[in-house]
Design a protein around this motif. Structure first.
Motif, short mmCIF file in Angstrom:
data_model
loop_
_atom_site.label_atom_id
_atom_site.label_comp_id
_atom_site.label_asym_id
_atom_site.label_seq_id
_atom_site.Cartn_x
_atom_site.Cartn_y
_atom_site.Cartn_z
N ASP A 18 41.93 61.53 46.70
CA ASP A 18 43.39 60.64 46.92
C ASP A 18 42.47 59.67 47.01
O ASP A 18 42.18 59.64 48.04
N GLN A 19 42.71 59.07 46.31
CA GLN A 19 41.85 57.84 46.17
C GLN A 19 42.71 56.76 46.89
O GLN A 19 43.44 56.30 46.82
N GLN A 20 42.06 56.55 48.39
CA GLN A 20 43.45 55.70 48.87
C GLN A 20 42.86 54.14 48.56
O GLN A 20 43.25 53.12 49.32
N VAL A 21 41.98 53.37 47.91
CA VAL A 21 41.62 52.41 48.27
C VAL A 21 41.56 52.49 46.44
O VAL A 21 40.56 53.11 45.78
N LYS A 22 41.77 51.54 45.60
CA LYS A 22 42.10 51.10 44.27
C LYS A 22 42.03 49.68 43.72
O LYS A 22 42.32 48.96 44.07
N GLN A 23 41.21 49.66 42.12
CA GLN A 23 41.14 48.80 41.93
C GLN A 23 41.40 49.05 40.34
O GLN A 23 40.16 49.69 39.83
N ASN A 24 42.71 48.76 39.99
CA ASN A 24 43.51 48.83 38.62
C ASN A 24 42.55 48.74 37.25
O ASN A 24 42.85 48.61 36.61
N SER A 25 41.68 47.28 37.67
CA SER A 25 41.22 46.83 36.87
C SER A 25 39.98 46.62 36.52
O SER A 25 38.59 46.43 36.88
N PRO A 26 39.46 47.70 35.59
CA PRO A 26 37.95 48.21 35.62
C PRO A 26 37.53 46.62 35.19
O PRO A 26 35.88 46.86 35.51
N SER A 27 37.61 45.56 34.01
CA SER A 27 37.03 45.17 33.76
C SER A 27 38.02 43.91 34.06
O SER A 27 39.11 43.38 33.82
N LEU A 28 36.81 42.33 33.81
CA LEU A 28 37.80 40.88 33.56
C LEU A 28 36.63 40.18 33.53
O LEU A 28 36.00 40.01 33.59
N SER A 29 37.27 39.38 32.16
CA SER A 29 36.45 37.83 31.88
C SER A 29 36.42 36.77 32.27
O SER A 29 38.07 35.97 31.31
N VAL A 30 36.32 36.11 32.46
CA VAL A 30 36.78 34.97 33.05
C VAL A 30 36.12 33.52 32.60
O VAL A 30 34.74 33.54 32.25
N GLN A 31 36.52 32.44 31.87
CA GLN A 31 35.35 31.31 31.82
C GLN A 31 34.47 30.47 33.06
O GLN A 31 35.29 30.32 33.55
N GLU A 32 33.65 29.99 32.85
CA GLU A 32 32.45 29.86 33.95
C GLU A 32 33.42 28.40 34.19
O GLU A 32 34.26 27.43 33.14
N GLY A 33 33.68 27.92 35.35
CA GLY A 33 34.24 26.77 36.27
C GLY A 33 36.11 27.02 36.24
O GLY A 33 36.15 26.64 36.63
N ARG A 34 36.02 28.11 35.54
CA ARG A 34 37.71 28.67 36.95
C ARG A 34 37.35 29.36 36.75
O ARG A 34 36.30 30.32 38.15
N ILE A 35 38.74 30.11 37.79
CA ILE A 35 39.19 30.67 38.73
C ILE A 35 39.47 32.78 38.82
O ILE A 35 38.56 32.92 37.20
N SER A 36 37.93 33.39 39.37
CA SER A 36 38.18 34.47 38.81
C SER A 36 39.31 35.41 39.75
O SER A 36 38.85 34.97 41.36
N ILE A 37 39.57 36.13 39.71
CA ILE A 37 40.79 36.98 40.82
C ILE A 37 40.69 38.15 40.83
O ILE A 37 41.06 38.96 39.04
N LEU A 38 40.20 38.72 41.79
CA LEU A 38 39.86 40.28 41.93
C LEU A 38 40.55 41.50 43.06
O LEU A 38 40.83 40.59 43.53
N ASN A 39 41.34 41.92 42.07
CA ASN A 39 42.36 43.12 42.55
C ASN A 39 42.48 44.08 43.48
O ASN A 39 41.86 44.52 42.99
N CYS A 40 43.01 44.66 45.17
CA CYS A 40 42.64 45.84 45.44
C CYS A 40 43.93 46.03 45.77
O CYS A 40 44.66 45.51 46.60
N ASP A 41 44.48 47.21 45.53
CA ASP A 41 45.38 47.62 46.52
C ASP A 41 45.54 48.93 47.44
O ASP A 41 43.47 49.77 47.27
N TYR A 42 45.49 49.72 48.43
CA TYR A 42 44.88 50.53 49.77
C TYR A 42 46.21 51.03 50.11
O TYR A 42 47.45 50.24 50.24
N THR A 43 46.29 52.37 49.97
CA THR A 43 47.12 52.98 51.02
C THR A 43 47.57 53.62 52.58
O THR A 43 48.42 54.01 52.68
N ASN A 44 46.25 53.81 53.00
CA ASN A 44 46.18 54.09 54.47
C ASN A 44 46.55 52.78 55.42
O ASN A 44 45.47 52.31 55.39
#
Lengths: 112, 116
Positions: free
Chosen positions: A1-27
């Protein structure tokens, strides 16, 4: 039972732009959250953290946002740089212990 | 200041053999942790030492794994006998100890264990 989830395995962003990495938790007992960055063949390196009593913490180009009601946190990198390309792990700790619970990681690629 | 070091960096052993991994924490760090990442999965907590005492070993998979931290300095993690599913990267981490203060954990580069 995974209590911390990162649902996006990968993300590609252009230099200079914003990167947004997401995380959800259950506990709901988690009260401290961290982001680690990992390059190949190296151990995770601490990036930024946030306590559950806050909803935002900023350190230079990195900002972590915490939404407790949604059990969601995100890491914003602005502006993104090619050197930011790495795997980013979200981790959480319970108020009664020291063990970190990690997500599976999101591989970020910042392209020139 | 030297970081967390781990030895060896890579170990390849046959099923049924014994392997011992070593971790040297940052000098002065009372807390020492072992984690493991099996391919494609998350990094999972194994156990936590405070000085030489096991504070939390709830993540240890079974009794084939034995961790020690004699004298409260370096730590060893022995796997005996090794099974195929023990393959993965074993990380060690350390942190200072001050009551009521959150400290991040500093990770070593890991030991990649391959059991064939």
């Amino acid at each position: 039972d995974q209590q911390v989830k990162q649902n996006s395995p990968s993300l590609s962003v252009q230099e200079g732009r914003i990167s947004i990495l997401n995380c959800d938790y259950t506990n709901s007992m988690f009260d401290y959250f961290l982001w680690y960055k990992k390059y190949p063949a190296e151990g995770p390196t601490f990036l930024i953290s946030i306590s559950s009593i806050k909803d935002k913490n900023e350190d230079g180009r990195f900002t972590v946002f915490l939404n407790k009601s949604a059990k969601h946190l995100s890491l914003h990198i602005v502006p993104s740089q090619p050197g930011d390309s790495a795997v980013y792990f979200c981790a959480a700790r319970r108020n009664s212990g020291y063990a970190l619970n990690f997500g599976k990681g999101t591989s970020l690629l910042v392209t020139p | 200041e030297a970081g967390v070091t781990q030895f060896p960096s890579h170990s390849v052993i046959e099923k049924g053999q014994t392997v011992t991994l070593r971790c040297d924490p940052i000098s002065g760090h009372d807390n020492l942790y072992w984690y493991r990442r099996v391919m494609g999965k998350e990094i999972k907590f194994l156990l936590h030492f405070v000085k030489e005492s096991k504070q939390d070993e709830s993540g240890m998979p079974n009794n084939r794994f034995l961790a020690e931290r004699t004298g409260g300095t370096y730590s060893t993690l022995k796997v005996q006998p090794a099974e195929l599913e023990d393959s993965g990267v074993y990380f060690c981490a350390s942190s200072p100890r001050l009551a009521g203060i959150h400290y991040e954990q500093y990770f070593g580069p890991g030991t990649r264990l391959t059991v064939t």
